[in-house]
Design an enzyme around this catalytic site. Structure first.
Site, PDB file in Angstrom:
ATOM      1  N   LYS A  66     -12.262  -1.518   5.969  1.00  0.00           N
ATOM      2  CA  LYS A  66     -11.462  -2.480   7.126  1.00  0.00           C
ATOM      3  C   LYS A  66     -11.754  -2.707   8.413  1.00  0.00           C
ATOM      4  CE  LYS A  66      -9.514  -2.809   3.497  1.00  0.00           C
ATOM      5  NZ  LYS A  66      -8.119  -1.829   2.878  1.00  0.00           N
ATOM      6  N   TRP A  93       0.908  -1.220   0.162  1.00  0.00           N
ATOM      7  CA  TRP A  93       0.131  -0.119  -0.033  1.00  0.00           C
ATOM      8  C   TRP A  93       1.061   1.286  -0.138  1.00  0.00           C
ATOM      9  CZ3 TRP A  93      -4.357  -0.601  -2.052  1.00  0.00           C
ATOM     10  CH2 TRP A  93      -5.044  -2.031  -2.317  1.00  0.00           C
ATOM     11  N   ASP A  98      -1.182   6.691   6.370  1.00  0.00           N
ATOM     12  CA  ASP A  98      -2.962   5.368   5.944  1.00  0.00           C
ATOM     13  C   ASP A  98      -3.444   4.874   6.769  1.00  0.00           C
ATOM     14  OD1 ASP A  98      -4.668   4.181   5.136  1.00  0.00           O
ATOM     15  OD2 ASP A  98      -2.956   3.527   3.340  1.00  0.00           O
TER      16      ASP A  98
END
Ligand SMILES: *Cc1c(COP(=O)(O)O)cnc(C)c1O
Length: 376
Positions: free
Chosen positions: A212, A104, A188
């Site tokens: 999530k 990511w 993030d």
């Protein structure tokens, strides 16, 4: 009806109580005669839902008043562009620095290159040796004293929990000790958002896709210090300019109303449970049970270094990939779902977010033991 245990990385398990409440309120929210998804985002009912969600999140995370909370769309992937579009304009030269800890953060770095000079401050993308043990890429966190942050960067990006690799950065840096006290830290936190307390004031900004650990897909939560707002590049789409979104309380355009409502129910569920200190204790207990089992096993293998194992996402390997299909079929037969690892890593991954009870983890461990006995 017994629900199976869902170990998906995202979209992922929701608290059953929250789903039940949403079901009970589906056709008629609080006597309004409407489902939340039928309401105007500017009507008094939805404004109440929105205001409570914002206030509950602010209370849970201890978000100081000089930070705006924005409910946006586009996921963390869109934020990879929206963040540079909003923050790069703060400096004379558009520059940002990145800590690469997994897939990511690689994507965040790549996306920023479209808008400015994106520099890697630290990376775990090449193999290394730690304590005499060979480590594969994306399986540890680079030591803080090796991070090289440019003093004139518009921000430093960190992905604090790499969902795919299962690498969690527990200690977030104090930017002064990195020699860059003016550089805001942008985090993030998608896949461990609300899994434990965060020190928001240590950051310039935190963002998280809801699917999530905080609610359904479609909602992205952005917590941003107000002085960082208002520097968007001219090419930034107006709907993604934090100044517009903040000025209109996330209603510059239609926000993801139903997802905000669901996330709001999750915030209330967390408050009722005892807040983030409490959920952290539960998450530690689950992670210790699972990793403790793996560590004593001669059969399963953990790729991530012990210092960086995520409490939320636990990748693991069987001794032989030829066993993977049998493992997954046997798991499914016991109601243990979605354990297949990400295709870029292979093997297995158990995601054990807030809404996964300890009982689900213990059921998984029983199966892991039985599979080891049968195939070890
Ligand atoms: C899932 C995830 C993303 C991407 O989220 P999308 O909603 O698919 O854009 C980005 N970062 C992290 C850490 C993630 O877990």
């Amino acid at each position: 009806m017994a629900r199976p245990w869902n170990f998906a990385a995202g979209p992922s398990v929701m608290p059953e109580e929250v789903l039940q409440q949403a079901a009970a309120e589906m056709l008629d929210w609080h006597g309004s005669g409407m489902s939340v998804m039928e309401m105007s985002h500017r009507g008094s009912e939805f404004i109440q839902i929105y205001t409570e969600a914002e206030a509950d999140l602010r209370e849970l995370l201890g978000v100081p008043a000089d930070y705006a909370i924005l409910f946006m769309q586009g996921g963390a992937t869109a934020e990879n562009a929206i963040v540079p579009l909003n923050l790069l304009g703060r400096m004379a030269q558009p520059k940002a620095d990145f800590v690469v800890t997994g897939i990511w953060s690689v994507k965040s770095h790549q996306e920023c290159q479209r808008y400015g000079d994106a520099h890697i401050a630290a990376s775990n993308a090449a193999p290394t040796v730690i304590d005499g043990v060979q480590q594969q890429p994306f399986t540890w966190v680079p030591a803080l004293d090796t991070w090289q942050v440019r003093k004139d960067a518009a921000y430093l990006h960190l992905c604090s929990n790499e969902t795919i690799g299962g690498v969690e950065t527990m200690a977030w840096p104090d930017m002064a000790s990195l020699g860059a006290p003016e550089v805001p830290l942008v985090v993030d936190a998608s896949s461990h958002f609300l899994s434990r307390p965060f020190r928001v004031e240590q950051t310039g900004m935190i963002f998280a896709g809801a699917q999530k650990n905080a609610g359904p897909a479609g909602l992205t939560i952005v917590i941003v210090r107000r002085d960082l707002i208002g520097h968007a590049l001219p090419i930034c789409p107006s709907a993604f300019d934090y100044a517009n979104v903040a000025a209109q309380q996330s209603m510059f355009n239609t926000p993801p109303t139903y997802a905000i409502y669901m996330a709001g129910l999750v915030f209330k569920w967390l408050k009722k449970l005892g807040g983030l200190e409490k959920i952290e204790q539960l998450n530690i207990a689950k992670a210790q049970a699972l990793y403790g089992f793996f560590e004593q096993s001669e059969f399963y293998r953990l790729p991530v270094h012990g210092s960086a194992r995520s409490r939320m996402n636990a990748p693991f390997f069987l001794p032989n990939a030829a066993l993977d299909t049998d493992f997954l079929q046997g798991a499914q037969a016991r109601g243990l779902m979605q354990l297949k690892g990400h295709k870029s890593v292979g093997g297995m991954r158990a995601s054990i977010y807030n809404a996964m009870p300890l009982e689900g983890v213990l059921t998984l461990i029983d199966y892991l033991k039985d599979f080891e006995t049968a195939h070890g």
